[in-house]
Design a protein around this motif. Structure first.
Motif, short mmCIF file in Angstrom:
data_model
loop_
_atom_site.label_atom_id
_atom_site.label_comp_id
_atom_site.label_asym_id
_atom_site.label_seq_id
_atom_site.Cartn_x
_atom_site.Cartn_y
_atom_site.Cartn_z
N LYS A 1 4.41 6.00 -1.98
CA LYS A 1 5.41 5.74 -0.95
C LYS A 1 6.39 4.68 -1.44
CE LYS A 1 2.09 4.99 2.15
NZ LYS A 1 1.42 4.66 3.43
N MET B 1 -4.54 2.61 2.90
CA MET B 1 -4.73 1.47 3.80
C MET B 1 -4.69 1.97 5.24
SD MET B 1 -5.13 -1.15 1.87
CE MET B 1 -4.65 -2.67 2.72
N ASP C 1 -3.56 8.59 3.74
CA ASP C 1 -3.12 7.25 3.39
C ASP C 1 -4.35 6.43 2.97
OD1 ASP C 1 -1.54 4.97 3.15
OD2 ASP C 1 -1.83 4.40 5.26
N GLU D 1 -2.40 8.82 8.61
CA GLU D 1 -1.45 7.79 8.18
C GLU D 1 -1.18 6.87 9.37
OE1 GLU D 1 0.63 5.41 6.90
OE2 GLU D 1 1.29 6.86 5.38
N ASP D 2 -1.43 5.56 9.18
CA ASP D 2 -1.29 4.66 10.33
C ASP D 2 0.15 4.19 10.58
OD1 ASP D 2 -1.60 3.25 7.88
OD2 ASP D 2 -1.87 1.39 9.00
N GLU D 3 1.01 4.35 9.58
CA GLU D 3 2.41 4.01 9.84
C GLU D 3 3.04 5.17 10.59
OE1 GLU D 3 4.26 1.99 6.12
OE2 GLU D 3 2.19 2.51 5.66
CA CA Z 1 -1.32 2.46 5.78
#
Ligand code: CA
Length: 224
Positions: free
Chosen positions: A102, A55, A53, A9-11
């Motif tokens: 989310k 994106m 995730d 997950e990039d966030e």
């Molecule tokens: Ca993302």
């Protein structure tokens, strides 16, 4: 042993929040903020479950999913943005076990994780045991029991029984059994199959009131 979960997950805020909550629940967590690194970790890491995730930088989540599914049946829960219906459908089509939108309540994620992990456990259980009535062969434990009582078998007897149980209700010829249990290049006596069936039967008949391995005259052997 705690179950290991990989979060891709990039966030970072979300990833850290999930990590905190899951660690608190007793899971062991690793995380990655990009798809390419996450994929590498997933392939090397012996995880029990993946939170993925969609994106993501470098390699998007659907591509990560596609590549992992080539070699692994690990449970995967996709983390998707609100209203990204196509992503959810593609994810499930490509073999994700579940998805969660989310933002989500952590209790919901925990529930979905428990379900996915339980399903995986049941799957491994099913594929590892074979049975015929009260006779149960457990491939993982390498054990055979009748009505719960253990039967001691040699490796070759075990393999012979395993092949017969895998083909339950199908008559297997001596040639087929010879090939599957002793291999193509076996050069010894062909009556070795009958000899081992005899050994195996003696052990099974000692505990079972009914005959387990039947002879089909002129054809071969069968477990019904
Ligand atoms: Ca993302």
């Amino acid at each position: 042993m705690p179950e290991k979960i990989l979060i891709i997950e990039d966030e970072e805020k979300i990833a850290r929040f999930i990590e905190l909550e899951l660690t608190h629940e007793g899971y062991e967590i690793e995380k990655s903020y990009n798809g390419r690194e996450g994929l590498e970790m997933a392939e090397k890491g012996h995880f029990d479950l993946l939170l993925l995730d969609i994106m993501l930088p470098e390699l998007n989540g659907l591509e990560v999913l596609r590549r992992i599914r080539k070699t692994s049946e690990i449970p995967i829960i996709m983390l998707t943005a609100r209203d990204a219906v196509t992503d959810k459908v593609s994810g499930l089509d490509m073999g994700a076990d579940d998805y969660i939108t989310k933002p989500f309540a952590i209790e919901e994620l925990l529930a979905r994780i428990r379900v996915a992990l339980k399903r995986k456990k049941n799957m491994t259980k099913e594929s590892a045991t074979l049975d015929a009535g009260k006779l149960v062969l457990d491939k993982n434990a390498h054990s055979v029991t009748f009505d719960g009582n253990p039967i001691e078998l040699t490796n070759r007897e075990f393999l012979l029984l395993e092949i017969l149980l895998e083909n339950k209700s199908i008559v297997l010829s001596r040639d087929t059994l010879l090939e599957k249990v002793w291999g193509y290049d076996y050069m010894g006596e062909t009556n070795v199959v009958d000899v081992y069936i005899y050994y195996l039967r003696n052990k099974l008949d000692a505990v079972s009131p009914e005959k387990i391995i039947e002879t089909v005259r002129g054809v071969g052997y069968i477990i019904k």
